[in-house]
Design a protein around this motif. Structure first.
Motif, PDB file in Angstrom:
ATOM      1  N   HIS A 194       0.806  -1.224   0.000  1.00 53.99           N
ATOM      2  CA  HIS A 194       0.000   0.000   0.000  1.00 53.99           C
ATOM      3  C   HIS A 194       0.836   1.271   0.000  1.00 53.99           C
ATOM      4  O   HIS A 194       0.280   2.364  -0.153  1.00 53.99           O
ATOM      5  CB  HIS A 194      -0.936   0.022   1.219  1.00 53.99           C
ATOM      6  N   HIS A 195       2.173   1.148   0.146  1.00 53.05           N
ATOM      7  CA  HIS A 195       2.975   2.366   0.216  1.00 53.05           C
ATOM      8  C   HIS A 195       4.392   2.070  -0.258  1.00 53.05           C
ATOM      9  O   HIS A 195       5.029   1.114   0.191  1.00 53.05           O
ATOM     10  CB  HIS A 195       3.020   2.906   1.653  1.00 53.05           C
ATOM     11  N   LEU A 196       4.878   2.910  -1.179  1.00 54.90           N
ATOM     12  CA  LEU A 196       6.268   2.867  -1.624  1.00 54.90           C
ATOM     13  C   LEU A 196       7.000   4.051  -1.021  1.00 54.90           C
ATOM     14  O   LEU A 196       6.572   5.200  -1.175  1.00 54.90           O
ATOM     15  CB  LEU A 196       6.336   2.917  -3.152  1.00 54.90           C
TER      16      LEU A 196
ATOM     17  N   LEU B 148      -0.595   6.349  -6.094  1.00 57.19           N
ATOM     18  CA  LEU B 148      -1.271   7.575  -5.669  1.00 57.19           C
ATOM     19  C   LEU B 148      -1.446   7.637  -4.157  1.00 57.19           C
ATOM     20  O   LEU B 148      -1.523   8.737  -3.586  1.00 57.19           O
ATOM     21  CB  LEU B 148      -2.621   7.686  -6.374  1.00 57.19           C
ATOM     22  N   MET B 149      -1.520   6.476  -3.502  1.00 54.77           N
ATOM     23  CA  MET B 149      -1.593   6.464  -2.038  1.00 54.77           C
ATOM     24  C   MET B 149      -0.257   6.813  -1.384  1.00 54.77           C
ATOM     25  O   MET B 149      -0.214   7.151  -0.206  1.00 54.77           O
ATOM     26  CB  MET B 149      -2.050   5.085  -1.540  1.00 54.77           C
ATOM     27  N   SER B 150       0.827   6.725  -2.157  1.00 55.87           N
ATOM     28  CA  SER B 150       2.171   6.863  -1.588  1.00 55.87           C
ATOM     29  C   SER B 150       2.658   8.306  -1.583  1.00 55.87           C
ATOM     30  O   SER B 150       3.790   8.614  -1.952  1.00 55.87           O
ATOM     31  CB  SER B 150       3.153   5.973  -2.365  1.00 55.87           C
TER      32      SER B 150
ATOM     33  N   ILE C 137      -8.420   6.488 -12.580  1.00 55.76           N
ATOM     34  CA  ILE C 137      -8.660   5.855 -11.277  1.00 55.76           C
ATOM     35  C   ILE C 137      -7.914   6.662 -10.233  1.00 55.76           C
ATOM     36  O   ILE C 137      -6.765   7.069 -10.415  1.00 55.76           O
ATOM     37  CB  ILE C 137      -8.214   4.364 -11.293  1.00 55.76           C
ATOM     38  N   VAL C 138      -8.582   6.922  -9.100  1.00 56.26           N
ATOM     39  CA  VAL C 138      -7.969   7.605  -7.959  1.00 56.26           C
ATOM     40  C   VAL C 138      -8.405   6.875  -6.692  1.00 56.26           C
ATOM     41  O   VAL C 138      -9.438   6.196  -6.677  1.00 56.26           O
ATOM     42  CB  VAL C 138      -8.393   9.085  -7.874  1.00 56.26           C
ATOM     43  N   PRO C 139      -7.650   6.979  -5.606  1.00 57.61           N
ATOM     44  CA  PRO C 139      -8.153   6.484  -4.319  1.00 57.61           C
ATOM     45  C   PRO C 139      -9.418   7.251  -3.944  1.00 57.61           C
ATOM     46  O   PRO C 139      -9.560   8.434  -4.267  1.00 57.61           O
ATOM     47  CB  PRO C 139      -7.002   6.778  -3.352  1.00 57.61           C
ATOM     48  N   SER C 140     -10.324   6.608  -3.274  1.00 61.54           N
ATOM     49  CA  SER C 140     -11.617   7.210  -2.946  1.00 61.54           C
ATOM     50  C   SER C 140     -11.481   8.634  -2.418  1.00 61.54           C
ATOM     51  O   SER C 140     -10.733   8.892  -1.466  1.00 61.54           O
ATOM     52  CB  SER C 140     -12.350   6.364  -1.908  1.00 61.54           C
TER      53      SER C 140
END
Length: 539
Positions: A248-250, A292-294, A412-415
């Motif tokens: 979930h994270h780089l 995108l979450m990172s 696409i994007v995180p919510s």
């Protein structure tokens, strides 16, 4: 608390489908220390077959266990996970497990043709690839050998080749032979579909196809390639596999290099794995979502996203389906699901204004469909039995894949609303619209299928066409490839512009989706990538 693992492999591969398996295999066989992270479990073929036999109702996903910590969207209920925000649905489905979605695919392994990679230059639409066909051609052959592809030689509208297919084409079913004969008379080219399914021999330890006709959702004997086979080869070469590990994270260092990946286990515990090099081989939704979450100090807009192109240019093959009943029985359901392709519409000057397409006669059995239909008409007893026999032998379905152009607003994007999954990670939010380039092609296809139906003894007005478009799970474009770092995410080698040690192995890097299935191109680029990473790591 985050636990930092003691191992520091040369390469971490995030994803254990066909792309991740092949990158890991190439690197491990070259002597690199490789760790593969998979968000789901390993699967057992016999268990999947048993689950499918007992499922009610049966669907493409019914053999596959629910993975609460790694949700798997299904077309009939993508709203459980995918958040649809656009005017058109992006109803994809995929498997989050070792082997990925190639567990339930049709095994179609088409090459792109050269013009598919030069749309902007030739037709003034879309984008060009930064590489041309000749550059990828040798890797196409390597992928065909790895996957075990059977296909036709010197077929019209097929891509040029330097070497023959590893196996000869699978023979036509009776249905496909009749389609070939009737449509050839109408001026169409109907060719054997290349596919990585053994047909007349044992290949790479896999038995020959025995014609169960349920390749989708599960090949019961393993005649058909699936991505777990490449993962197993990587493990045999020394790669480590960590399952049920949801990346979930780089982490990004001051020098812009990726320093570690963080992942969650089903119980919510978090781990951190450092490495020299990272290959993101998640699919075209999950991979961009991770990037995108990172967001962090040295990547304020997310990993690889200085161009604002991560998540954008989302494509698929929006599909049409047309069906009619032929005058004579053709007995669909004998052998693999798709054995041929109608290929004349793969290329032409009309691509300036409408999508390229591949049309496919459907060789799946339609007994369930015609049974429900006859019952709803009120038929019973002998009349019902006769209707089922008659219609099941004559029901013909023609599918099409429509090429879609990259559009940055499709993304696409995180919510954006804080909607999360069971691990508390943002769910994917999809913004998607299908434009007139596809609509014009779909209308042309419907007209053509009506003309075809007449050759089979049906009438034009008896042909039924689906409303809207069918998804085909070819998730493409969201980490697009290009030479210019300002309008692309990865370069011609699929290495991110922003981070020298982060590579992306996915159809998400494709600048065009073409009109054919994407898996062989994924495999070709993955093998190429694995060898490049290994060569760079050697002293």
């Amino acid at each position: 608390m985050v636990t930092t693992l003691p191992q520091t492999p040369d390469l971490v591969v995030v994803g254990a489908g066909v792309a991740g398996g092949l990158v890991a295999k190439q690197a491990a066989e070259a002597g690199l220390r490789v760790t593969i992270l998979c968000d789901g479990p390993t699967l057992d073929r016999a268990d999947l077959v048993d689950r499918f036999r007992q499922a009610d109702p049966q669907s493409l996903m019914s053999p596959y266990p629910v993975v609460p910590h790694a949700p798997q969207p299904q077309v009939n209920r993508t709203g459980d996970y995918l958040i649809q925000k656009g005017p058109d649905p992006y109803d994809q489905q995929y498997i989050r497990a070792v082997g990925g979605t190639t567990w339930h695919w049709g095994a179609a392994t088409w090459r792109y043709i050269p013009n598919d990679m030069k749309l902007r230059t030739l037709y003034g639409v879309g984008r060009d690839w930064p590489i041309d066909y000749d550059e990828i051609e040798p890797w196409y052959y390597e992928a065909e050998v790895e996957l075990g592809v059977a296909g036709p030689e010197n077929a019209p509208f097929d891509a040029p080749r330097s070497k023959p297919y590893p196996m000869p084409e699978a023979p036509f079913s009776y249905l496909d032979q009749v389609f070939h004969d009737k449509l050839t008379a109408l001026g169409y080219d109907v060719i054997h579909a290349p596919q990585c399914r053994n047909n007349q021999q044992v290949y790479d330890g896999r038995p020959p196809c025995c014609g169960n006709a349920n390749c989708m959702p599960i090949c019961p004997i393993g005649a058909q390639y699936s991505g777990n086979m490449s993962v197993e080869k990587a493990q045999a070469a020394g790669a480590e596999l960590i399952t049920n590990a949801v990346a979930h994270h780089l982490e990004v260092g001051p020098d812009k290099r990726i320093t570690a990946v963080r992942y969650l286990k089903p119980d919510g515990s978090e781990f951190r794995l450092k490495a020299q090099t990272f290959a993101l081989a998640a699919n075209g939704i999950e991979g961009p979502k991770i990037m995108l979450m990172s967001k962090q100090e040295h990547a304020p807009d997310g990993v690889g996203n200085s161009s604002d192109m991560v998540g954008r240019n989302l494509m698929d093959h929006p599909g049409t389906m047309s069906k009619f009943d032929s005058k004579d029985p053709l007995w669909p359901g004998r052998g693999p699901n798709i054995l041929s392709g109608i290929v004349n519409l793969r290329d032409g000057p009309w691509r300036e204004r409408m999508a390229a397409r591949k049309l496919m006669p459907d060789n799946k059995t339609h007994v369930h469909e015609v049974t429900v239909e006859a019952i709803e008409e009120g038929l019973t007893g002998a009349e019902l039995r006769e209707a089922i026999r008659h219609r099941a032998a004559r029901r013909q379905i023609v599918f099409s894949f429509n090429e879609q152009l990259p559009d940055p607003s499709n993304r696409i994007v995180p919510s954006s609303e804080g909607l999360t999954d069971a691990l508390g990670l943002p769910r994917p939010e999809i913004h998607y619209r299908i434009d007139d380039y596809v609509h014009r092609a779909a209308e042309d296809t419907r007209r053509r299928v009506e003309e075809m139906a007449v050759a089979f003894g049906a009438t034009r007005d008896s042909v039924w066409h689906n409303d809207g478009y069918l998804p085909n799970n070819h998730i493409t474009g969201a980490t697009i490839m290009g030479d210019n770092p300002n309008d692309s995410v990865v370069n011609r080698d699929c290495r991110t512009h922003d981070h020298p040690n982060l590579w992306i192995a996915s159809s998400s890097t494709f600048p065009s989706v073409s009109s054919v299935n994407v898996t062989l191109t994924i495999a070709a680029l993955a093998i190429r990538m694995g060898e490049a990473i290994a060569a760079e790591a050697r002293p």
